[in-house]
Design a protein around this motif. Structure first.
Motif, short mmCIF file in Angstrom:
data_model
loop_
_atom_site.label_atom_id
_atom_site.label_comp_id
_atom_site.label_asym_id
_atom_site.label_seq_id
_atom_site.Cartn_x
_atom_site.Cartn_y
_atom_site.Cartn_z
N MET A 1 -8.44 7.07 8.97
CA MET A 1 -7.17 6.69 9.99
C MET A 1 -6.14 7.61 9.12
N VAL A 2 -5.46 8.67 9.80
CA VAL A 2 -4.68 9.57 9.27
C VAL A 2 -3.02 9.30 9.83
N LEU A 3 -2.25 9.11 9.07
CA LEU A 3 -1.02 8.84 9.34
C LEU A 3 0.07 10.19 8.89
N VAL A 4 0.42 10.85 9.56
CA VAL A 4 1.03 12.29 9.38
C VAL A 4 2.77 12.36 9.62
N GLY A 5 3.38 12.77 8.40
CA GLY A 5 4.71 13.16 8.50
C GLY A 5 5.19 14.53 8.71
N ILE A 6 6.05 15.03 9.36
CA ILE A 6 6.13 16.21 9.39
C ILE A 6 8.06 16.36 9.18
N THR A 7 8.43 17.43 8.21
CA THR A 7 9.54 17.71 7.92
C THR A 7 9.90 19.19 8.58
N ASP A 8 11.37 19.42 8.66
CA ASP A 8 11.86 20.57 9.09
C ASP A 8 11.26 21.98 8.61
N SER A 9 10.90 21.84 7.40
CA SER A 9 10.48 23.02 6.71
C SER A 9 9.06 23.37 6.88
N ASP A 10 8.36 22.33 7.54
CA ASP A 10 6.96 22.86 7.58
C ASP A 10 6.44 23.72 8.44
N THR A 11 5.48 24.45 8.06
CA THR A 11 4.91 25.93 8.73
C THR A 11 3.57 25.79 9.27
N LYS A 12 2.84 26.71 9.90
CA LYS A 12 1.55 26.69 9.98
C LYS A 12 0.58 26.73 8.76
N LYS A 13 1.11 27.04 8.05
CA LYS A 13 0.47 26.97 6.57
C LYS A 13 0.33 25.51 6.17
N ASP A 14 1.30 24.98 6.23
CA ASP A 14 1.32 23.29 5.79
C ASP A 14 0.40 22.77 6.83
N MET A 15 0.52 22.86 8.04
CA MET A 15 -0.43 22.27 9.01
C MET A 15 -1.94 22.50 8.58
N GLU A 16 -2.13 23.76 8.28
CA GLU A 16 -3.60 24.43 8.20
C GLU A 16 -3.92 23.68 6.81
N TYR A 17 -3.09 23.58 5.68
CA TYR A 17 -3.43 22.72 4.58
C TYR A 17 -3.97 21.20 4.64
N ILE A 18 -3.09 20.68 5.39
CA ILE A 18 -3.38 19.33 5.67
C ILE A 18 -4.68 19.16 6.68
N GLY A 19 -4.87 19.79 7.65
CA GLY A 19 -6.15 19.90 8.62
C GLY A 19 -7.28 20.23 7.65
N ASN A 20 -7.12 21.01 6.80
CA ASN A 20 -8.41 21.46 6.09
C ASN A 20 -8.55 20.28 4.89
N LYS A 21 -7.64 19.67 4.49
CA LYS A 21 -8.03 18.52 3.60
C LYS A 21 -8.43 17.27 4.23
N ILE A 22 -7.82 17.03 5.50
CA ILE A 22 -8.59 16.00 6.36
C ILE A 22 -10.16 16.10 6.62
N VAL A 23 -10.49 17.35 7.01
CA VAL A 23 -11.64 17.48 7.21
C VAL A 23 -12.60 17.82 6.14
N GLY A 24 -12.05 18.20 5.06
CA GLY A 24 -12.97 18.53 3.76
C GLY A 24 -13.02 17.43 2.69
N LEU A 25 -12.06 16.30 2.82
CA LEU A 25 -11.98 15.42 1.80
C LEU A 25 -13.46 14.81 1.80
N ARG A 26 -14.19 14.65 0.56
CA ARG A 26 -15.18 13.85 0.31
C ARG A 26 -15.14 12.67 -0.29
N VAL A 27 -14.81 11.80 0.75
CA VAL A 27 -14.55 10.29 0.70
C VAL A 27 -15.54 9.20 1.11
N PHE A 28 -16.61 9.85 1.70
CA PHE A 28 -17.69 8.87 2.30
C PHE A 28 -19.05 9.11 1.21
N ASN A 29 -19.65 7.81 0.98
CA ASN A 29 -20.86 7.89 0.14
C ASN A 29 -22.06 8.83 0.53
N ASP A 30 -22.69 9.31 -0.53
CA ASP A 30 -23.72 9.91 -0.41
C ASP A 30 -24.95 9.04 -0.64
#
Length: 149
Positions: free
Chosen positions: A28-57
């Motif tokens: 469950m991802v809650l996202v807040g956006i500010t006026d200064s956000d750019t495509k770079k910010d969006m891609e950073y957050i997107g990559n973190k969402i899909v890449g975070l290793r928070v599920f058990n092996d």
């Protein structure tokens, strides 16, 4: 851009008492956006969402990301993540981007995550939403793109 990412066993989002979207186990991802956000910010957050290793092996260690675990993602826009309560008791939301800026960025974030091969359940931008979820762990991660570059 800020994201609060929670590992959940399930989540259901409703507007006006009507179920709009739901996921089983996942993020469950809650996202807040500010006026200064750019495509770079969006891609950073997107990559973190899909890449975070928070599920058990197989050894019970959080070492697996959402895709490799076959879990799901729900993304909800939440302007209050930029609430500032340093002064007084009523938060100021002056840093939160207005809808004409934040809605396209929110949609771009969802499209970016989907371009990585993930189906994304979503909230209804600007609506008064009710989220029923069961936290798993609980595991909660705060990501802020301002602190990343």
């Amino acid at each position: 851009m800020r994201a609060v990412i929670q590992r959940v066993k399930r989540a259901t989002l409703s507007v006006g008492g009507e179920e709009v979207s739901s996921i089983g186990g996942g993020l469950m991802v809650l996202v807040g956006i500010t006026d200064s956000d750019t495509k770079k910010d969006m891609e950073y957050i997107g990559n973190k969402i899909v890449g975070l290793r928070v599920f058990n092996d197989e050894n019970g260690v959080m070492n697996v990301n959402v895709g490799d675990s076959q879990n799901e993602i729900m993304v909800v826009s939440q302007f209050t993540l930029y609430g500032d309560a340093k002064k007084g008791n009523r938060p100021s939301y002056i840093r939160a981007a207005k809808g004409e800026i934040s809605e396209p960025m929110y949609e771009d974030l969802i499209a970016y995550i989907e371009s990585k091969g993930h189906k994304v359940a979503r909230g209804v931008f600007g609506a008064d939403m009710a989220i029923d979820m069961v936290a798993d762990g609980p595991v909660t991660i705060l990501i802020d793109s301002e602190r990343s570059f």
